[in-house]
Every structure is written in structure tokens, then in C-alpha cells.
Motif scaffolding. Structure first.
Motif, PDB file in Angstrom:
ATOM      1  N   TYR A  76       0.963  -1.140   0.103  1.00  0.00           N
ATOM      2  CA  TYR A  76      -0.232   0.200   0.017  1.00  0.00           C
ATOM      3  C   TYR A  76       0.821   1.324   0.096  1.00  0.00           C
ATOM      4  O   TYR A  76       1.875   0.806   0.639  1.00  0.00           O
ATOM      5  N   PRO A  77       0.851   2.035  -1.116  1.00  0.00           N
ATOM      6  CA  PRO A  77       0.892   3.674  -0.981  1.00  0.00           C
ATOM      7  C   PRO A  77       1.327   4.526   0.507  1.00  0.00           C
ATOM      8  O   PRO A  77      -0.547   4.015   1.042  1.00  0.00           O
ATOM      9  N   VAL A  78       1.791   4.706   1.054  1.00  0.00           N
ATOM     10  CA  VAL A  78       2.358   5.406   2.366  1.00  0.00           C
ATOM     11  C   VAL A  78       2.189   7.082   1.873  1.00  0.00           C
ATOM     12  O   VAL A  78       3.161   7.384   1.696  1.00  0.00           O
ATOM     13  N   ARG A  79       2.096   7.891   3.009  1.00  0.00           N
ATOM     14  CA  ARG A  79       2.762   8.832   3.253  1.00  0.00           C
ATOM     15  C   ARG A  79       2.206   9.023   4.333  1.00  0.00           C
ATOM     16  O   ARG A  79       1.311   9.429   5.659  1.00  0.00           O
ATOM     17  N   VAL A  80       2.978  10.650   4.981  1.00  0.00           N
ATOM     18  CA  VAL A  80       3.477  11.116   6.766  1.00  0.00           C
ATOM     19  C   VAL A  80       2.634  12.147   6.171  1.00  0.00           C
ATOM     20  O   VAL A  80       3.572  13.009   5.572  1.00  0.00           O
ATOM     21  N   GLU A  81       1.469  12.792   6.450  1.00  0.00           N
ATOM     22  CA  GLU A  81       1.288  14.362   6.347  1.00  0.00           C
ATOM     23  C   GLU A  81       1.238  14.852   7.876  1.00  0.00           C
ATOM     24  O   GLU A  81       0.304  14.311   8.462  1.00  0.00           O
ATOM     25  N   ARG A  90       1.316  14.789  11.464  1.00  0.00           N
ATOM     26  CA  ARG A  90       1.841  13.910  12.477  1.00  0.00           C
ATOM     27  C   ARG A  90       0.739  12.371  12.884  1.00  0.00           C
ATOM     28  O   ARG A  90       1.346  11.864  13.122  1.00  0.00           O
ATOM     29  N   ARG A  91       0.685  12.267  11.240  1.00  0.00           N
ATOM     30  CA  ARG A  91      -0.376  11.182  10.763  1.00  0.00           C
ATOM     31  C   ARG A  91       0.210  10.557   9.891  1.00  0.00           C
ATOM     32  O   ARG A  91       0.872  10.911   8.721  1.00  0.00           O
ATOM     33  N   VAL A  92      -0.254   9.291   9.555  1.00  0.00           N
ATOM     34  CA  VAL A  92       0.087   8.746   8.089  1.00  0.00           C
ATOM     35  C   VAL A  92      -0.788   7.776   7.313  1.00  0.00           C
ATOM     36  O   VAL A  92      -1.827   7.497   8.472  1.00  0.00           O
ATOM     37  N   LEU A  93      -1.164   7.810   6.377  1.00  0.00           N
ATOM     38  CA  LEU A  93      -2.079   7.549   5.548  1.00  0.00           C
ATOM     39  C   LEU A  93      -1.707   6.716   4.621  1.00  0.00           C
ATOM     40  O   LEU A  93      -0.240   6.423   3.842  1.00  0.00           O
ATOM     41  N   LEU A  94      -2.308   5.660   4.155  1.00  0.00           N
ATOM     42  CA  LEU A  94      -2.582   4.289   3.434  1.00  0.00           C
ATOM     43  C   LEU A  94      -3.880   4.654   2.049  1.00  0.00           C
ATOM     44  O   LEU A  94      -4.117   5.406   2.828  1.00  0.00           O
ATOM     45  N   ARG A  95      -3.244   4.406   0.723  1.00  0.00           N
ATOM     46  CA  ARG A  95      -4.509   5.056  -0.034  1.00  0.00           C
ATOM     47  C   ARG A  95      -4.180   3.028  -0.416  1.00  0.00           C
ATOM     48  O   ARG A  95      -3.496   2.388  -0.971  1.00  0.00           O
TER      49      ARG A  95
END
Length: 107
Positions: free
Chosen positions: A93-98, A100-105
Motif C-alpha cells: 500500500y502506498p504510504v504518506r506522512v502528513e 503527525r499522521r500516517v496515511l495509506l492508500r
């Protein structure tokens, strides 16, 4: 917000990421393993494709996660198996940190 932005879901606080280790989380009804290796964050399904063990209970060394059940290994960057008996890749799964949160696609 574009339609692609709606595919990203909040997984956990960035402060909860273990350094150079793995953590299991439930995201959108899925069991996900999130890894940190150096400064990068990766995410895969949390279930080994060989023995159905939870990878968050395994051992992360560099970019390889070792299954705790039969010691198969996977590259967390692309999910490919790197050591038998694992022979089928993990879903990544693609990950990005925005902030203070970690988001997954997930979508």
C-alpha cells in the motif's frame, strides 16, 4: 480535494511508528503491517502469503520482514518474496506522512 485524495485513509499517529521495526494496525477493515526502515515508511498486508502468520510478529532487518512461522522473507518495499518457503508476493500500500499522521492508500 481530488477523487484520488479520498483513497487515502488515516492509519496511525506518526509518533506511534516504531523505529526500524514493524507494527500491525487495522485500517479500513484490513490487517496491515507498517514498517519503518531508516527514514522510509512502508505498508503491506499483515498476513504471510505462505503460512498465514502475522508479519507484525516477525523480524524486520533492513528492508526484509521475516515471517515468524516458517522464516520466509519479503522485501517490504515491493512485497516480493526473498526467501523460501514464501513464493507469492505481499500486497503493498502506498504510504504518506502528513503532519503527525500516517496515511495509506487502500483503494
Amino acid at each position: 480535494m481530488s477523487s484520488h485524495d479520498t483513497d487515502w485513509v488515516d492509519a496511525l499517529a506518526a509518533d506511534d511508528l516504531p523505529q526500524d521495526d514493524v507494527i500491525g494496525v487495522q485500517v479500513a477493515g484490513r490487517d496491515i503491517a507498517i514498517y519503518t526502515a531508516g527514514d522510509a515508511v512502508y505498508a503491506t498486508d499483515n498476513t504471510c502469503t505462505h503460512g498465514h502468520a502475522r508479519l507484525c510478529d516477525g523480524f524486520l532487518e533492513g528492508h526484509e520482514i521475516e515471517c515468524p512461522l516458517h522464516q520466509g522473507k519479503f522485501d517490504v518495499r515491493d512485497g516480493r518474496p526473498t526467501c523460501a518457503p514464501a513464493d507469492a508476493p505481499l500486497r503493498c500500500y502506498p504510504v504518506r506522512v502528513e503532519g503527525r499522521r500516517v496515511l495509506l492508500r487502500i483503494g
